[in-house]
Design a protein around this motif. Structure first.
Motif, short mmCIF file in Angstrom:
data_model
loop_
_atom_site.label_atom_id
_atom_site.label_comp_id
_atom_site.label_asym_id
_atom_site.label_seq_id
_atom_site.Cartn_x
_atom_site.Cartn_y
_atom_site.Cartn_z
N ALA A 1 0.82 -1.20 0.00
CA ALA A 1 0.00 0.00 0.00
C ALA A 1 0.84 1.24 0.00
CB ALA A 1 -0.92 -0.01 1.22
N ALA A 2 0.26 2.34 -0.54
CA ALA A 2 0.96 3.61 -0.53
C ALA A 2 1.18 4.06 0.89
CB ALA A 2 0.13 4.64 -1.30
N GLY A 3 2.26 4.80 1.09
CA GLY A 3 2.58 5.28 2.43
C GLY A 3 3.24 4.23 3.30
N ALA A 4 3.72 3.14 2.69
CA ALA A 4 4.39 2.09 3.44
C ALA A 4 5.64 2.64 4.10
CB ALA A 4 4.75 0.95 2.51
N PRO A 5 6.06 2.07 5.23
CA PRO A 5 7.23 2.59 5.94
C PRO A 5 8.50 2.42 5.13
CG PRO A 5 6.51 0.51 6.89
CD PRO A 5 5.45 0.94 5.91
N ARG A 6 9.47 3.27 5.43
CA ARG A 6 10.78 3.21 4.79
C ARG A 6 11.54 1.99 5.30
NH1 ARG A 6 11.78 7.97 5.88
NH2 ARG A 6 11.31 8.86 3.84
N ILE A 7 12.29 1.35 4.42
CA ILE A 7 13.02 0.14 4.78
C ILE A 7 14.50 0.34 4.48
CG2 ILE A 7 13.30 -2.33 4.30
CD1 ILE A 7 10.35 -2.26 3.30
N PHE A 8 15.36 0.08 5.45
CA PHE A 8 16.80 0.14 5.22
C PHE A 8 17.26 -1.21 4.66
CE2 PHE A 8 16.40 3.82 7.92
CZ PHE A 8 17.34 4.68 7.38
N VAL A 9 18.07 -1.14 3.61
CA VAL A 9 18.37 -2.35 2.84
C VAL A 9 19.18 -3.37 3.62
CG1 VAL A 9 18.20 -1.16 0.63
CG2 VAL A 9 20.41 -1.30 1.78
N SER A 10 19.98 -2.94 4.60
CA SER A 10 20.77 -3.91 5.37
C SER A 10 19.87 -4.90 6.09
CB SER A 10 21.68 -3.19 6.36
OG SER A 10 20.91 -2.47 7.30
N HIS A 11 18.62 -4.49 6.38
CA HIS A 11 17.67 -5.37 7.05
C HIS A 11 17.10 -6.43 6.12
CE1 HIS A 11 16.84 -1.81 10.04
NE2 HIS A 11 18.04 -2.35 10.18
N LEU A 12 17.34 -6.28 4.82
CA LEU A 12 16.80 -7.23 3.86
C LEU A 12 17.78 -8.34 3.50
CD1 LEU A 12 14.95 -4.80 1.40
CD2 LEU A 12 13.92 -6.28 3.15
N ALA A 13 19.05 -8.16 3.82
CA ALA A 13 20.05 -9.17 3.44
C ALA A 13 19.75 -10.51 4.11
CB ALA A 13 21.44 -8.69 3.84
N VAL B 1 31.87 11.64 3.67
CA VAL B 1 31.23 10.76 4.65
C VAL B 1 31.22 9.35 4.09
CG1 VAL B 1 29.76 12.55 5.68
CG2 VAL B 1 28.96 11.30 3.65
N THR B 2 31.00 8.37 4.98
CA THR B 2 30.92 6.96 4.59
C THR B 2 29.48 6.49 4.62
OG1 THR B 2 33.11 6.52 5.53
CG2 THR B 2 31.69 4.61 5.14
N VAL B 3 29.05 5.81 3.57
CA VAL B 3 27.68 5.30 3.49
C VAL B 3 27.58 4.02 4.32
CG1 VAL B 3 25.88 4.43 1.96
CG2 VAL B 3 27.38 6.27 1.19
N LEU B 4 26.72 4.05 5.34
CA LEU B 4 26.49 2.87 6.17
C LEU B 4 25.27 2.07 5.71
CD1 LEU B 4 27.13 4.33 9.75
CD2 LEU B 4 28.76 3.36 8.14
N ASP B 5 24.30 2.76 5.15
CA ASP B 5 23.06 2.09 4.73
C ASP B 5 22.29 3.03 3.81
OD1 ASP B 5 21.16 0.09 4.61
OD2 ASP B 5 20.92 -0.08 6.79
N VAL B 6 21.34 2.48 3.08
CA VAL B 6 20.42 3.31 2.29
C VAL B 6 19.01 2.79 2.53
CG1 VAL B 6 22.12 3.89 0.52
CG2 VAL B 6 20.67 1.89 0.21
N ALA B 7 18.04 3.68 2.38
CA ALA B 7 16.64 3.32 2.63
C ALA B 7 15.86 3.35 1.32
CB ALA B 7 16.02 4.27 3.63
N ILE B 8 14.91 2.44 1.20
CA ILE B 8 14.05 2.37 0.02
C ILE B 8 12.61 2.63 0.43
CG2 ILE B 8 15.59 0.81 -1.21
CD1 ILE B 8 13.70 -1.48 -0.45
N GLN B 9 11.83 3.14 -0.49
CA GLN B 9 10.42 3.38 -0.22
C GLN B 9 9.63 3.29 -1.52
OE1 GLN B 9 9.34 7.24 1.50
NE2 GLN B 9 7.97 6.17 2.92
N GLN B 10 8.41 2.75 -1.38
CA GLN B 10 7.55 2.65 -2.55
C GLN B 10 6.85 3.98 -2.77
OE1 GLN B 10 4.51 -0.35 -2.24
NE2 GLN B 10 4.42 -0.65 -4.45
N LEU B 11 6.80 4.39 -4.03
CA LEU B 11 6.19 5.67 -4.34
C LEU B 11 4.67 5.60 -4.18
CD1 LEU B 11 8.21 6.69 -7.53
CD2 LEU B 11 8.63 7.34 -5.15
N PRO B 12 4.05 6.68 -3.70
CA PRO B 12 2.59 6.68 -3.50
C PRO B 12 1.85 6.41 -4.81
CG PRO B 12 3.61 8.58 -2.44
CD PRO B 12 4.67 7.93 -3.28
#
Length: 423
Positions: free
Chosen positions: A2-14, A111-122
């Protein structure tokens, strides 16, 4: 989703399991695929790389992902099983974006990238990388120095550059629970530059375990990129037979140089193995089986069998020999199988339960005869004894299988037939 779904950090998906609609597991998330776009527009997330049960890596488009929540990914159930091939315009999120050094647009600070977040577009099924979690200073995930902050994708620059000296700490943290064979699979699919960086960041024991699972070309490439002292340390950490197999792929002058840098005892074991023809019992054996003296007890034997660093095949039996205990030993007396150890009291001497009827192999026994021996006696390991009666080592079934399969079987495992994403 669904639209408005929470943001997800990709490290949690590995490593998260992927299921079809009826609840059957399809595989696990290995990485995510994104396409960088012109300017500061957030990258579009194209899909996930999923390692299916056969260890093949396949591509699942985000349009086939119906749910990402509670530690699982749900698909429509339609998965194209052709192997994943990364295209030039694409980036592996875990493998290539994490650990990069990028620049904050506003301050110009690296800076060093530790993680990135993904989100589904509304109101759409498209996904984007919209946030970047970074740490100021030079520390990676293993360092606790430096302020951390989450910024918009457009607030940083530098992802599109080919970076030299990219760190590997966050990627290693993501893969730390993988078995060596699975980490080797992930390493094999990285770019050569990234593969060498990650290999350099592994500790000696972990890198040794991973090298043993890689195709020969990858082994030689990685070893050749290490400093010679480090390469010698890694060879010492490998099983002697695997180290000998790897060294046999190198020119003789490189072999000798690395052997000279190794500890004398470790080098001596490898030199002995290199002296035998590859497809013989001597060339296949390991020089580190469990050796016990005749006055050792069943309790002593079980304590040795319980050692965590032993492979199941080596732990299946112990070899009873006169001193010295290290190969080549004194007179070989026989074998005691693990099941027999479980049936006798702990105080029983191994010399009283030894199986002396099973004939040992000679070091020059050819591979077909070794295979027939293991099959005929239902064994997972076999003793190798020289003409004087000394135990030289043991041949295990996994090493026999390595040589029975085609020379490129690891390459075939990692590169299944077919190509493309099947989009």
């Amino acid at each position: 989703m669904a639209a408005g779904a929470p943001r997800i950090f990709v490290s949690h998906l590995a490593g998260v399991p992927v299921f079809d609609p009826v609840g059957d597991q399809v595989g696990r998330v290995s990485d995510l695929v994104a396409m960088l776009r012109v300017g500061r527009r957030p990258p579009r997330l194209l899909g996930m790389v999923v390692e299916v049960l056969s260890r093949r890596r396949v591509f699942v488009p985000m349009t086939r992902i119906t749910g990402v929540a509670s530690g699982q990914v749900i698909t429509t159930g339609v998965v194209n099983m052709r192997r994943f091939e990364r295209r030039p315009t694409e980036r592996l999120v875990l493998g290539e974006l994490l650990d990069r050094r990028v620049t904050l647009v506003e301050s110009g600070e690296e800076v060093t990238v530790l993680d990135v977040a993904i989100q589904q577009l509304p109101a759409r099924r498209d996904w984007e990388i919209d946030k970047v979690f970074v740490r100021k200073g030079k520390g990676g995930v293993l360092s606790r120095k430096g302020e951390t902050l989450t910024v918009e994708w457009s607030a940083v620059t530098g992802f599109s550059l080919e970076e030299h000296g990219q760190g590997a700490e966050n990627l290693l943290a993501t893969f730390e629970k993988l078995r060596p064979a699975d980490l080797a699979n992930a390493l094999h699919h990285l770019s050569p530059k990234r593969r060498v960086e990650v290999a350099a960041a592994l500790d000696d024991d972990r890198l040794a375990d991973v090298l043993e699972e890689l195709p020969e070309d990858d082994q030689v490439e990685i070893l050749g990129k290490l400093k010679e002292e480090r390469a010698a340390d890694v060879l010492e950490a490998m099983d002697p037979d695997d180290a000998a197999d790897l060294l046999s792929e190198l020119p003789e002058e490189d072999q000798e140089r690395l052997l000279t840098l190794m500890q004398p005892d470790d080098a001596a074991d490898v030199r002995r193995l290199l002296a035998y023809e590859e497809r013989t019992a001597g060339g296949l054996m390991t020089t580190e089986p469990i050796v016990l003296r005749p006055d050792a007890t069943v309790a002593d034997a079980l304590a040795r069998v319980r050692q965590q660093d032993l492979s199941p095949a080596l732990a299946a039996q112990v070899y009873v020999c006169r001193p010295p205990d290290e190969t080549p030993t004194g007179k070989y007396l026989g074998t005691v199988h693990f099941q027999r150890l479980l049936r006798d009291p702990p105080f029983t001497l191994v010399s009283s339960i030894v199986d002396s009827d099973l004939p040992p192999l000679g070091p020059d026994t050819p591979l077909p005869a070794v295979t027939s021996y293991l099959a005929a006696y239902n064994m997972v390991a076999a003793p190798v004894v020289d003409e004087s009666g000394s135990l030289l080592g043991a041949v295990t079934v996994d090493d026999v299988l390595d040589h029975l399969l085609p020379d490129d079987w690891r390459e075939t495992e990692f590169h299944e037939e077919g190509s493309g994403h099947g989009r």
